[in-house]
Design an enzyme around this catalytic site. Structure first.
Site, PDB file in Angstrom:
ATOM      1  N   CYS A  53      25.765   3.806  55.904  1.00 31.39           N
ATOM      2  CA  CYS A  53      25.722   2.923  57.064  1.00 31.39           C
ATOM      3  C   CYS A  53      24.260   2.815  57.495  1.00 31.39           C
ATOM      4  CB  CYS A  53      26.568   3.495  58.195  1.00 31.39           C
ATOM      5  SG  CYS A  53      26.383   2.569  59.741  1.00 31.39           S
ATOM      6  N   ASP A  60      29.480   5.525  53.395  1.00 26.63           N
ATOM      7  CA  ASP A  60      30.541   4.528  53.294  1.00 26.63           C
ATOM      8  C   ASP A  60      31.050   4.546  51.861  1.00 26.63           C
ATOM      9  OD1 ASP A  60      30.509   3.458  55.924  1.00 26.63           O
ATOM     10  OD2 ASP A  60      28.746   2.264  55.438  1.00 26.63           O
ATOM     11  N   VAL A  75      26.462  -7.670  30.692  1.00 25.51           N
ATOM     12  CA  VAL A  75      25.698  -6.621  31.357  1.00 25.51           C
ATOM     13  C   VAL A  75      25.876  -5.330  30.559  1.00 25.51           C
ATOM     14  CG1 VAL A  75      27.542  -5.911  32.978  1.00 25.51           C
ATOM     15  CG2 VAL A  75      25.146  -5.527  33.562  1.00 25.51           C
ATOM     16  N   GLU A  76      24.800  -4.605  30.371  1.00 22.68           N
ATOM     17  CA  GLU A  76      24.875  -3.306  29.683  1.00 22.68           C
ATOM     18  C   GLU A  76      25.431  -2.301  30.684  1.00 22.68           C
ATOM     19  OE1 GLU A  76      24.566   0.321  28.481  1.00 22.68           O
ATOM     20  OE2 GLU A  76      22.930  -0.162  29.863  1.00 22.68           O
TER      21      GLU A  76
END
Length: 155
Positions: A53, A60, A75-76
């Protein structure tokens, strides 16, 4: 391991890589999509995502589900894990974290479609769910439900 030229630019996979201190420092990597002539959905689930937060510094927690239909790039996954882990000490509101992740992936991958569901656990008694999507999903692709039930408390 391989001499495939698609993997030559990867700097993190196969080597010890420290967790980035902040999302801005994280290096997201991509590889060429060997199936770019086909529409299909890729899903990443991060059920233990954490951030802080920005006002209180308290942790959080969220369950993230990222779905995308790739075009030329994937994406790797190790770089994605490190990127997501970099939020552990990052102070930002739920909305900012969720949309920041989506925008970084869209900028990197230029996917045909992407959505993210950020299912945040309650703080102060209120769960916050954040959803982002680039547009309509391709009609030819099966996009399953994200499978995360709405928060019901103890009931």
């Amino acid at each position: 391991m391989t001499d495939d030229p698609r993997f030559q630019s990867l700097s993190q996979l196969g080597s010890a890589t420290a967790l980035p201190a902040a999302p801005e420092e994280a290096v997201l990597e991509r590889v060429g999509n060997g199936q770019s002539d086909v529409d299909y959905c890729v899903r990443f689930t991060a059920p233990e995502f954490t951030s802080l937060c920005p006002m209180t510094g308290q942790p959080d927690f969220a369950h993230l589900v990222i779905d995308y239909v790739p075009d030329q790039w994937l994406v790797e996954s190790k770089s994605l894990k490190l990127f997501l882990g970099s939020f552990r000490n990052h102070g930002a509101f739920h909305e900012d974290c969720t949309v920041m992740i989506a925008r970084r992936l869209v900028d990197l991958l230029e996917p045909r479609w992407l959505r993210i569901g950020g299912y945040w656990y309650p703080r102060g008694g209120i769960p916050i769910d954040v959803f982002y999507q680039t547009g309509a999903a391709p009609a030819s692709v099966w996009i399953p439900d994200q499978g995360v039930p709405p928060y019901r408390g103890r009931g």
